[in-house]
Design a protein around this motif. Sequence first.
Motif, short mmCIF file in Angstrom:
data_model
loop_
_atom_site.label_atom_id
_atom_site.label_comp_id
_atom_site.label_asym_id
_atom_site.label_seq_id
_atom_site.Cartn_x
_atom_site.Cartn_y
_atom_site.Cartn_z
N LEU A 29 0.83 -1.21 0.00
CA LEU A 29 0.00 0.00 0.00
C LEU A 29 0.86 1.26 0.00
CD1 LEU A 29 -2.85 -1.05 2.46
CD2 LEU A 29 -2.80 -1.22 -0.03
N GLU A 30 1.94 1.24 0.76
CA GLU A 30 2.85 2.39 0.75
C GLU A 30 3.46 2.58 -0.62
OE1 GLU A 30 5.35 1.18 3.99
OE2 GLU A 30 4.00 2.06 5.49
N GLY A 31 3.76 1.47 -1.31
CA GLY A 31 4.31 1.52 -2.66
C GLY A 31 3.33 2.12 -3.67
N LEU A 32 2.05 2.11 -3.35
CA LEU A 32 1.03 2.72 -4.22
C LEU A 32 0.89 4.22 -3.94
CD1 LEU A 32 -1.77 -0.02 -4.01
CD2 LEU A 32 -0.22 0.42 -5.92
N GLY A 33 1.68 4.70 -2.99
CA GLY A 33 1.62 6.12 -2.66
C GLY A 33 0.61 6.47 -1.58
N LEU A 34 0.13 5.48 -0.88
CA LEU A 34 -0.81 5.73 0.22
C LEU A 34 0.00 6.04 1.48
CD1 LEU A 34 -3.30 2.84 -0.57
CD2 LEU A 34 -3.41 5.23 -1.29
N ASP A 35 -0.53 6.92 2.31
CA ASP A 35 0.20 7.38 3.49
C ASP A 35 -0.40 6.84 4.78
OD1 ASP A 35 1.98 9.07 2.00
OD2 ASP A 35 0.30 10.48 1.77
N ALA A 36 0.40 6.91 5.85
CA ALA A 36 -0.02 6.54 7.20
C ALA A 36 -0.74 5.19 7.20
CB ALA A 36 -0.90 7.63 7.80
N VAL A 37 -0.13 4.21 6.56
CA VAL A 37 -0.73 2.88 6.43
C VAL A 37 -0.58 2.11 7.74
CG1 VAL A 37 -0.65 0.68 5.19
CG2 VAL A 37 -0.26 2.83 3.96
N ARG A 38 -1.70 1.54 8.18
CA ARG A 38 -1.72 0.67 9.35
C ARG A 38 -2.60 -0.53 9.02
NH1 ARG A 38 -3.58 3.77 14.53
NH2 ARG A 38 -3.16 1.73 15.42
N THR A 39 -2.27 -1.67 9.59
CA THR A 39 -3.12 -2.85 9.42
C THR A 39 -3.66 -3.25 10.78
OG1 THR A 39 -1.19 -4.30 9.57
CG2 THR A 39 -1.96 -3.71 7.35
N HIS A 40 -4.73 -4.04 10.74
CA HIS A 40 -5.37 -4.51 11.96
C HIS A 40 -5.68 -5.99 11.81
CE1 HIS A 40 -7.80 -4.62 15.54
NE2 HIS A 40 -8.86 -4.99 14.86
#
Length: 184
Positions: A29-40
């Motif tokens: 997801l970070e590689g797609l340019g999305l920020d502040a990525v967290r998983t649950h």
Amino acid sequence: MTTRYAALLRGINVGGARKVPMAELRTLLEGLGLDAVRTHLQSGQAAFTSGRGDEQSLAAELARAVEEHFGFPVDVIVRDHAYLRAVAEACPFPAADLEARQLHVTYFSAPADEERFAPVDRAAYLPEEFRLGDRALYLYAPDGLGRSKLAEQLARPRLTEGLVATTRNWNTVVKLVELTAPAA
């Protein structure tokens, strides 16, 4: 303007099949340019911030990326914080008085009207109950989802035809609201 979203991946990491490690998903997801990525948890929830696209375009982009990276298709639903909060607030059941395992929300990719569920004999499943919301179905299953005959009925393909549907327990519903809350 950036918006905080949750991505709900359907049917991953269940019974050892369709493995999607959360650390790898975050990196993807970070590689797609999305920020502040967290998983649950391991069951397919990710929160992120994006200033582009909308729920549908982001869901399609994530589904493509997951399939390319992991080698199998995964349905993805993306919802923003305001929607997730509204779903939690609109719960027609007394969530505060129930155990999390008794209350579930099924998120749909599009609205599902009452007519779609008209064939379900609601009285036959009592005390289990369901109610429809906006692109969501609330399920009260006093003995839990695993023992719910109503949940089995609601998952039948003829009732969900043309929709992506993925279910989360109440703890996860609440956690998604928290994970997508705008930074203070």
